[in-house]
Structure formats: structure tokens, C-alpha cells
Design an enzyme around this catalytic site. Structure first.
Site, PDB file in Angstrom:
ATOM      1  N   TRP B 321       3.526  -0.440 -12.756  1.00  0.00           N
ATOM      2  CA  TRP B 321       4.906  -0.688 -12.830  1.00  0.00           C
ATOM      3  C   TRP B 321       5.887  -0.843 -11.454  1.00  0.00           C
ATOM      4  O   TRP B 321       6.617  -0.099 -11.291  1.00  0.00           O
ATOM      5  CB  TRP B 321       5.371   0.820 -13.486  1.00  0.00           C
ATOM      6  CG  TRP B 321       5.225   0.676 -14.825  1.00  0.00           C
ATOM      7  CD1 TRP B 321       5.873   0.311 -15.951  1.00  0.00           C
ATOM      8  CD2 TRP B 321       3.990   1.601 -15.459  1.00  0.00           C
ATOM      9  NE1 TRP B 321       5.388   0.558 -17.087  1.00  0.00           N
ATOM     10  CE2 TRP B 321       4.325   1.428 -17.043  1.00  0.00           C
ATOM     11  CE3 TRP B 321       3.072   2.272 -15.041  1.00  0.00           C
ATOM     12  CZ2 TRP B 321       3.331   1.752 -17.797  1.00  0.00           C
ATOM     13  CZ3 TRP B 321       2.068   3.052 -15.686  1.00  0.00           C
ATOM     14  CH2 TRP B 321       2.217   2.693 -17.320  1.00  0.00           C
ATOM     15  N   CYS B 406       9.852   2.891 -14.043  1.00  0.00           N
ATOM     16  CA  CYS B 406       8.635   2.521 -15.081  1.00  0.00           C
ATOM     17  C   CYS B 406       8.960   1.654 -16.075  1.00  0.00           C
ATOM     18  O   CYS B 406       9.029   0.269 -15.849  1.00  0.00           O
ATOM     19  CB  CYS B 406       8.428   3.995 -15.599  1.00  0.00           C
ATOM     20  SG  CYS B 406       6.913   3.857 -16.702  1.00  0.00           S
ATOM     21  N   CYS B 407       9.509   2.027 -17.442  1.00  0.00           N
ATOM     22  CA  CYS B 407       9.522   1.064 -18.440  1.00  0.00           C
ATOM     23  C   CYS B 407      10.992   0.915 -19.056  1.00  0.00           C
ATOM     24  O   CYS B 407      11.273  -0.221 -19.045  1.00  0.00           O
ATOM     25  CB  CYS B 407       8.721   1.512 -19.620  1.00  0.00           C
ATOM     26  SG  CYS B 407       7.127   1.960 -19.303  1.00  0.00           S
ATOM     27  N   GLY B 717       6.939  -1.115 -22.827  1.00  0.00           N
ATOM     28  CA  GLY B 717       7.653  -0.939 -21.524  1.00  0.00           C
ATOM     29  C   GLY B 717       6.796  -1.446 -20.383  1.00  0.00           C
ATOM     30  O   GLY B 717       7.518  -1.431 -19.366  1.00  0.00           O
TER      31      GLY B 717
END
Lengths: 249, 742
Positions: B321, B406-407, B717
Site C-alpha cells: 500500500w 491504505c485503501c 482498496g
């Protein structure tokens, strides 16, 4: 209104129609057809029985929920089946859509000549897509099971006279509709039409065959081969100079 | 070069305010992509080396090399290179390409396990140190966990909690190193420290210790630069240094930490200011500019952490990520799209598709057309990018300088952090409601006060009343776990390098999450609109459900069920908001699963929607596979009804369409994808992954992975290399709805 006047008999709904008119469209496939085209891709929509009676209000709501996706040119397309079989209910449906500023379109074989159908053709529908099945009455009958080219041409003429846009769609069936003579007829018949906005050539394919089999019906065009790229190119090159917006789908 | 006299002056000269610098000096670009250049020979040579290394990694069970002697840190390793002579941007996490390192402070057992899975052991000195003398985050958490939390965790009500791996999600403002140089940042932190004085409450003591740690990290960062012959103590002097300095700051973070998601932030348009200046001055060409970005991105693709196999269940495909957010608008309405926004996307052509960095487009209806069209083209051709609603996030937080942690999670850069909280299994929580508070699999008593349902058919109102009790109790236990986890993470594995690049005492939100939303919505819809009869075993536990009649299903733009989904999200978030949080963080929630939807499904019995025991959930906020039968827009509209105010950490949705369904020609496909994004975000939806793929391509890749080394697919994500998923995960991806137009 009685229930039958505010309900359409719906086969299915596709909210991401990208092949049935301009932009992103809510496509309402209606149940029942007046023809039995031997290559029909949606054979399960032909029967006049079945389908789900659906309130036009709920369809209008669906369309309203899609307004942000429509952009400048998206909207609602009714297809089928033959939508004009339900033209009586299409009128209030389209009036409601019009009141919401939503673009309307009918994907039709163009044979129905009822007063309601004529009203949709000459006035109410923002766009029409006429399916030209064949260039001769005999050809028409061999593909659809019935004659009807004359009525189609009358309806196209009605639309042309009403000075509103329409598209033509032509399925290029090898051995049936792809002769030079047929293509020449298309040019002679339609190339001078002012309100013909777009001409779509649909190559013949057999993707819908499984539906015939699952309905226990015989797919009579089994032996007809899909077009070769050369056949498609030849038709496209011949027609293209005569129509302002022409595409092969 | 004195930056203050080179660029337009402003508040950024007096205080650490990168945002002000960007806003004053950005050159928005509204043209198309035709100016872009291909890769240089140097870049291609480097990427060839990387491709060989990646192949070796895949062939060696996902681990090319690992150092078992050295505990990772900013200055732990000698300089590492891919191929020094061809590198214009340098720096690796260790001394070799794709060589992983031990970061045991999150949990030593996890490191040992990861090594033993490859037949390796840590060096005896490291082993003695972490077995005998050094406590880790994981040790601390389990010292404090209650029996109740352990029970919820082991039975699958709470899964994937960051209690045995590092929490991640914190985004350092890596641009600060380039704009200010580290000496200036040290001065700022020293000033801050002096101002943190008594009375010495827990919070004040902790903050003084944290800032002191940050100062140590900044000194280490300078030292790390020296290892590569770079003087990070001063600001970057040109475009290549700006890229290099920014990367070094990020590298410091990923040498120090192995957080689950370690986002990059939003660096492209910041870097563009330096690039534009050098271009204007004739010092570099477009080819040079693209080379910097290609090589920077290549480095980001090579970031690795040492993970054990079990980790793959919740985060499949070895993701890191490195989320880079691109685009969006400034509050004043100007676009943040620059030529370097395009250059980042162009790496997906110059180096081929890739899951990392996790390129995230901040979508606004007012983005320039040229950029929208290019994004759509890149999506259609690579399936490597995701989209988030800038109009929604910018206006609801009044912030135009943010990244995505992150997503899907918005985070203001340098001002704001979040505490990651994985998610709770809401489908299993619903089953508590029909099993008098017992786990449906084991009969374990989980929640008190839920009456047994005697009736043959489930009554909607009774189930809802029970479900509310279950949600309240699950929220309570979840909150307890979160408070322990983040207390211990700060104590044993504090992110000193990232926090050194963030304001002292930033805003914090705690990021709770839920999984199984579509299962819950459809189950409640079935109970309400059809007749649902629970089949119970001899202990009265549900083993199956019989459904009589049809019911509306989430994913068809039908309010009768979509409003159930919306209301459940609102209610559970409301329960979470009531609970006190460590460091006074603000509670937020996401509807996001990553890939845990598979393992969550395994741990969950049959549900009243007709889903069989063990079947995978849909990912994120997606409708359940195959139940969204009215096409793409109806499916999107159902998800869009979940209110962002109830799920401010993000609402993940993944769309997979076959190319032809987007339109007949390449131009129509681009137009229709742009319209879809405008339409979806116009409904105030928050996030969309876009995959444009044929199922056949995936099937082929399952049988012939060697032909598809870079095949990328968005999951929930983030994106993964499809060939790095397990067979089971690949099959789960294939069962998802691939929308085809009728």
C-alpha cells in the site's frame, strides 16, 4: 388509471446500457414480440406470455436515480421484444421521463402502426432506432417469419417528416442481407434522409443460440456462418461514403 | 538554490506548511497526455533487472532473500543498488534488491514464524535479545487482552486486528524533507519539545518522549542519506533532488516500520513544482522528468516486508500500500492536476501494469477533461488504479492537502494520523441475534441479554431488536481491543520516522471497520420481505435457513433493501461513536474488507440470506456476487446510498466490467467510464476500484502464470498481481460479478 395502463410487462432491466443508443442508458427490455427473427439474440423475450408487470413510476424512479450518469446524451431506451406492442403504456412512461428532462429512445422493428405508436414516432420519443431486417419483402419474411418492409418504411418516413433524429440498425447476415444489391438498396433508400443521424452495422453472431436451446426451440440459422472481417469491411467501405455517421458494432 | 527566493513566498517560509508551498507554486495542467515520453534506456535496463528479480521471488515461494542477522532500521544496512550506473534515484530498504529485513518490534514470534516457513532462523544474538530482553507490541497487547477480547478474536468476530503486526496507516509528510531539509525540521521539533512542559500528566510525559524519539529519527535520517552520499540536512536544490529527498524520507519509514499499509501521501504535484522550474530553466527535458518519476516509482514497486503465511489470508498478494493520491481540486477551485500527475500514470506504460504504488485518483467532476480521459484509458488498459471522491472528501473536511491511508481512508498530510482497527464481522454479529447471543459455530456465550427466538419464522422486529443488542456489545469489545492495541503500539513500536514528519500532537482518528454488510442487508431483507425459517441443531443453534418467497437484494438500486444497509451502517457507527478512545481519537468507521472477506466467510455459519456456511463474503461494501442483476449503475447506486457521514473512514466498492460492456469503440469506452465515475461520485459515493478485464484472461493466467507476470487486478482498496494470489483467492475473484451488457 387501470393497472394495465401504468404497468409495462418487463423482461429485464440493464442499468448500464452502452450499446443501445447514445451515452449510458437505462435499457428496459419489454416482454413480447410481433416477429420471430430466426437469429434473435433475446429469444426469451419473444413470447407474449411471461414478463414482470412493472409500475412505470418505479421505472421513472430508476431513471431519476441515474441522472448523474447520463451526462449530455444518456437516458432511457426501451427495447425488447418489440416495445411498440406496449405503446399505450409507453406514452405516459415517456411523458413522465420528459417531465424529468430524461432523454428517451425506442429500439423497434418499426412495424407497428397504431395511433399510439405513431404518436411516439412522430412526436414523443427523442430518438428512435429502427431495425432494418431486410431490403426486400421476401428477405424480410425469410428472416422474421412475416412481411413488413412496407410498414417499416412508412414509419421511417413518418419520423423523417417529423424532422426528428433516428438511427438505423442493420444486421449483416451472410447470404441473407450482405449482397451488393442489398447494400445498394440501403444507399438508394436512405442516404438522402436528413434526420438519419447514425447508421449502425451489426455483424451477425450466434451468441444468443444457447437461449433458443434452453427454451427448447430450434435455432434455424445454425448453418449460417458469422461474418468474416473481410465481409464486414466490404460492407462498411461500400456504405460509409453515403452516411454521415456510420459504425460497425 | 535558495528555495525562498526561487519560488513564490508565503507562509511556508515561516512555518512547516508544504500545502501552502504547493498552493502558491503549482502549475495546473489542463491538456492531454500526448506530451508524455517513454522510458529511457537506463530505466528499461533497471526494470529488466527488477523483472528477473521478481521472477526469482515468485519462484522462491515469494521470498527472494532475507537478512537474518540485522534488525532493520534507517542506518542498519549499507547502501543497496539495482544497477548503480543506471540509477538516477537511489535507495533500497536493505543492501540488496528484494532482500527483506527483520522488524521484530511489532512482534518477534511473527518474524520467527515468517523465517521458519522458509527454513530459516534469526541470528542467535537477535534471538536472545528479543526472547529475553526486548518486549514487543505483540507481547504488550496480549499482556493486556481480556478473556472476552480473546474469545471474540479467536471465534472470528474480530479478525485481522493489528495486534501481531504493525498497524501502519500513518502517512509521514515525506515532502517536508525535500522542501525544508532535515536540519530545519529538527529545529522545529526542538522548539515544540521546549514548549511541552508540566504539569506532567500521562499525555504530556508521553508526548515529550515521542518528540524526543522523533528527533532521534531525524538524525538517523541524515545519517541514512550520508550512506548514499546525499546531504538530506539541507533542502533539495533541483527536481532530481526533490524526487530523491522525498523518496529517502519514505525509505526511512519503510526501513523503520513494516506497517500493513504505508502510504506515500500526495507527492506528485509537489514534485511537479520543482520539475516545472527545471524545465522552464532549460535544465532538464521531458525525458529527464519522466526518468525521475519512472525510477522513483520503480523503487516504490520494490518495497517489501517480511510476512508470515497467515498474513496472506487477510492481506493477499504481499501488498505494501504505497498509496499515492493524484488529482483533486484546491479549495479555491483550481485543479491539482499537473503534468507530473500524468507522469505517474505513465509509469504504468513505461514499466507496465503494477499493483504498487497504489495509484489513487482523487476524482472531482471539475477535473480537466484531458486528465479524466487519460485516467479512464489507463484503467481500461491496466486495471491498476482506483478512484475516490474528492468533491465529497474535500468539502466535508474543508481540506485540500490529503492522502489516502491504505485503501480508502482520508488523512490530511502532516496534520492528521489514524489508528488502524481492521474490522468486525457484522454478519456473525447478526447471527448472535438469532442464536441468543451464542456463537453459531461453537455455542460459546458471547453476548448477554439476547432472548431466544422461539418462533418458526423469524420476525423482523425481534431480530432487529436483538441485533441492536449484539451490535452494542460487539462495539464495546472492539473498542476495548482497539484501545489496548494502540496504547501498546505507541509504547513498543512507535512510528518515530513518520511522526517526525508530522506536526507534533496531530489530530487522530481511530479507524474501525465492518465486513459482511451485503450479507446483513440481504439477510434482513429476506426476513422482512420473504419468510425465513431457521433450521436449528439439538442445541438450538442455527445451521441453515429456509427462505420462502423472493426478496429485494442489495445491489439493484432498490430502497427496500438499500436503506437497510444504510441504516445498519449508521447504527453500528453510532454505537462506536459513544465509546471513549485512547488519546481522545475521533471514532470513524469503514466498510472495507481488503481480502479478509474470504477468511471471514469461512468463519461464519449459514446466514438468513441463503448464503451457505463458509462461503466468502462480498468484498467491502460490494453487493453479494451474482445478486446485482440490474447492471452496473443499479449496483453502484445501491452502494452510493451508504452515507459517508456514517462511514468517514471510507466505503470500498470494486467494479469489474468486461471491456466490451463499456462501449463499442475505445473512445466510447473512455467516455462511458468517465461518465460512470462522474455519475457515481455525483451520488456522493466515496470509492471505486475499476477492473476492465475478461474472465478468460484471468482463467488463462491461472493456468499460465508465467505469461502474465504483471497482470494486475483491483481487489478491495488495493491491487494485486493476480498470479501471486492463492488458487482459492483467485477462484474467489472469478466468482465475483463481472458485468456484461445484455
Amino acid at each position: 388509471m387501470s393497472p394495465s395502463e401504468n404497468k409495462l410487462i418487463v423482461h429485464s432491466i440493464e442499468s448500464f446500457g452502452t450499446h443501445d443508443g447514445p451515452g449510458i442508458r437505462l435499457v428496459v427490455f419489454l416482454q413480447g414480440c410481433n416477429l420471430q427473427c430466426k437469429y434473435c439474440q433475446n429469444a426469451d423475450t419473444i413470447a407474449l406470455k411471461g414478463g414482470t408487470p412493472t409500475e412505470i413510476d418505479s421505472l421513472v424512479k430508476r431513471a431519476i436515480n441515474m441522472k448523474t450518469y447520463f451526462g449530455d446524451d444518456g437516458g432511457v431506451t426501451v427495447s425488447g421484444g418489440e416495445p411498440m406492442l406496449q405503446s399505450k403504456v409507453l406514452i405516459p412512461f415517456f411523458e413522465a421521463l420528459k417531465a424529468e428532462g430524461i432523454h428517451t429512445n425506442i429500439d423497434t422493428n418499426g412495424l407497428i402502426r397504431t395511433p399510439e405508436a405513431k404518436h411516439l414516432i412522430s412526436d414523443l420519443s427523442d430518438l428512435l432506432m429502427f431495425d432494418v431486417k431486410s431490403t426486400t419483402e421476401e428477405g424480410f419474411k425469410s428472416i422474421t417469419g412475416a412481411k413488413g418492409l412496407d410498414r417499416l418504411l412508412e414509419n421511417i418516413q413518418l419520423r423523417e417528416q417529423s424532422q426528428k433524429p433516428y438511427w438505423l440498425r442493420y444486421v449483416l447476415v451472410p447470404g441473407y442481407t450482405d449482397s451488393e444489391e442489398s447494400l445498394r438498396w440501403l444507399i438508394d433508400t436512405f442516404s438522402a434522409n436528413k434526420y438519419l443521424q447514425k447508421f449502425e452495422i451489426l455483424p451477425y453472431h450466434k451468441l444468443g443460440t444457447y437461449k433458443w436451446e434452453s427454451l427448447g426451440m430450434d435455432y434455424q440459422f445454425k448453418d449460417v456462418q458469422e461474418n468474416t472481417p473481410e465481409q464486414i469491411d466490404r460492407a462498411f467501405e461500400m456504405l460509409k461514403p453515403h452516411f454521415k455517421d456510420m459504425i460497425v458494432k | 538554490m535558495d528555495l525562498e527566493n526561487t519560488f513564490k513566498k508565503g507562509r511556508w517560509c515561516e512555518a512547516i506548511e508544504v500545502k501552502d508551498f504547493v498552493s502558491l507554486n503549482i502549475t495546473p495542467y489542463s491538456g492531454d497526455h500526448t506530451f508524455l515520453e517513454g522510458p529511457t534506456a537506463r530505466t528499461s535496463k533497471l526494470w529488466d533487472v527488477c523483472k528477473v528479480a521478481l521472477k526469482e521471488e515468485r519462484e522462491n515461494n515469494g521470498l527472494r532473500d532475507v537478512d537474518v542477522n540485522i534488525v532493520s532500521g534507517m542506518t542498519a544496512f549499507e547502501a543497496g543498488f539495482i544497477d548503480k550506473d543506471n540509477e538516477v534515484i537511489v535507495g533500497l530498504q536493505t543492501d540488496k534488491l528484494l532482500k527483506r529485513a527483520m522488524k521484530p518490534y511489532g512482534g518477534y514470534n511473527v518474524v520467527k514464524k515468517a523465517l521458519s516457513e522458509h527454513g530459516l532462523k534469526p541470528n542467535p544474538i537477535v534471538d536472545e535479545s528479543f526472547s529475553k530482553y526486548t518486549k514487543t507490541h505483540n507481547d504488550g497487547v496480549f499482556d493486556a487482552y481480556t478473556d472476552e477480547i480473546r474469545k471474540f478474536r479467536s471465534l472470528g468476530f474480530l479478525t485481522g486486528l493489528p495486534d501481531n503486526y504493525a498497524r501502519g496507516r500513518i502517512i509521514g509528510d515525506y515532502r517536508r524533507v525535500a522542501l525544508y531539509g532535515i536540519n530545519r525540521l529538527i529545529d522545529g521539533k526542538k522548539e515544540d519539545l521546549q514548549k511541552i512542559t508540566g504539569p506532567m500528566s500521562d499525555a504530556t510525559i508521553r508526548l515529550r518522549e515521542e518528540v524526543s524519539e522523533q528527533l532521534r529519527a531525524l538524525s538517523d535520517m541524515i545519517e541514512m542519506g550520508n550512506i548514499y552520499g546525499l546531504d538530506l540536512s539541507r533542502p533539495a536544490q533541483n527536481a532530481s533532488e526533490a524526487v530523491q529527498w522525498t523518496y529517502m524520507a519514505y525509505l526511512a519509514a519503510v526501513k523503520e516500520q513494516d506497517g500493513a499499509a504505508m502510504s506515500l501521501g500526495s507527492v506528485s504535484s509537489f514534485l511537479d513544482v520543482f520539475i516545472e522550474k527545471d524545465l522552464q530553466d532549460g535544465k532538464i527535458t521531458e525525458t529527464d522528468a519522466q526518468e525521475y518519476i519512472d525510477q522513483f516509482v520503480m523503487k516504490l514497486r520494490m518495497v517489501r516486508h517480511l510476512r508470515m503465511e497467515a498474513y496472506d489470508q487477510i492481506f493477499a498478494g504481499d501488498p505494501t500500500w504505497v498509496t499515492e493520491s493524484i488529482g483533486g481540486l484546491l479549495i479555491d477551485g483550481r485543479s491539482k492536476v499537473t503534468k507530473t500527475s500524468f507522469r505517474f500514470l505513465n509509469t504504468l506504460y513505461n514499466l507496465g501494469p503494477s499493483p504498487e504504488p497504489n495509484i489513487t485518483i482523487l476524482w472531482s467532476k471539475n477535473l480537466p477533461k484531458g486528465f479524466k480521459d487519460y485516467c479512464a484509458k489507463v484503467s481500461i488498459e491496466t486495471s491498476s488504479i482506483q478512484y475516490e471522491n474528492d468533491d465529497l472528501m474535500r468539502t466535508s473536511s474543508n481540506c485540500d492537502d490529503y492522502g489516502i491511508a491504505c485503501c480508502v481512508s482520508m488523512q490530511e498530510l502532516g496534520k492528521h494520523i489514524q489508528f488502524f482497527g481492521a474490522r468486525t464481522n457484522l454478519a456473525k454479529t447478526l447471527l448472535l441475534a438469532v442464536n441468543s447471543g451464542r456463537c453459531e459455530n461453537t455455542g460459546t456465550e458471547m453476548v448477554d441479554g439476547i432472548p431466544f427466538i422461539e418462533e418458526e419464522y423469524l420476525d423482523y422486529d425481534k431480530v432487529i431488536a436483538n441485533f441492536k443488542i449484539a451490535m452494542k456489545e460487539v462495539a464495546r469489545v472492539y473498542n476495548d481491543a482497539m484501545n489496548i492495541i494502540h496504547f501498546m503500539h505507541d509504547k513498543y513500536y512507535y512510528e518515530k520516522a513518520q511522526m517526525a514528519l508530522i506536526d507534533t500532537n496531530p489530530k487522530i482518528n481511530i479507524a474501525y471497520g465492518i465486513a459482511g454488510l451485503s450479507i446483513v442487508a440481504d439477510s434482513l431483507s429476506a426476513i422482512k420481505h420473504a419468510k425465513v425459517k431457521p433450521i436449528r441443531d439439538e442445541n438450538g443453534l442455527t445451521v441453515d435457513f429456509q427462505i420462502e418467497g423472493d426478496f429485494p437484494k442489495y445491489g439493484n438500486d432498490d430502497d427496500r433493501v438499500d436503506h437497510i444497509a444504510r441504516d445498519v451502517v449508521e447504527h453500528f457507527n453510532m454505537e462506536l461513536e459513544k465509546l471513549p478512545v485512547y488519546k481522545n481519537a475521533t471514532p470513524t468507521m469503514s466498510v472495507l474488507t481488503i481480502t479478509s472477506n474470504v477468511v471471514y466467510g469461512k468463519k461464519t455459519g449459514a446466514t438468513p440470506d441463503g448464503r451457505a456456511k463458509g462461503v466468502a463474503f462480498a468484498p467491502g461494501a460490494n453487493p453479494m456476487h451474482g445478486r446485482d442483476t440490474h447492471g452496473v449503475i443499479a449496483s453502484l447506486n445501491s452502494v452510493a446510498k451508504i452515507d459517508y457521514k456514517d462511514s468517514k473512514d471510507g466505503i470500498s466498492n470494486t467494479l469489474s466490467v468486461v471491456p466490451k460492456s463499456l462501449g463499442a469503440t475505445p473512445e466510447m469506452r473512455i467516455d462511458n467510464l468517465v461518465r460512470t465515475l462522474d455519475g457515481y461520485f455525483g451520488c456522493n459515493a466515496q470509492h471505486l476500484n475499476v477492473n476492465v478485464l475478461d474472465r478468460d484472461t484471468l482463467l488463462h493466467a491461472m493456468e499460465h502464470p508465467e505469461d502474465h507476470p504483471q497482470l494486475t487486478i483491483r481487489v478491495s482498496g488495493y491491487a494485486v498481481n493476480f498470479v501471486r494470489l492463492t488458487r482459492e483467492q483467485q477462484q474467489e475473484v472469478l466468482t465475483r460479478s463481472f458485468h456484461e451488457t445484455m
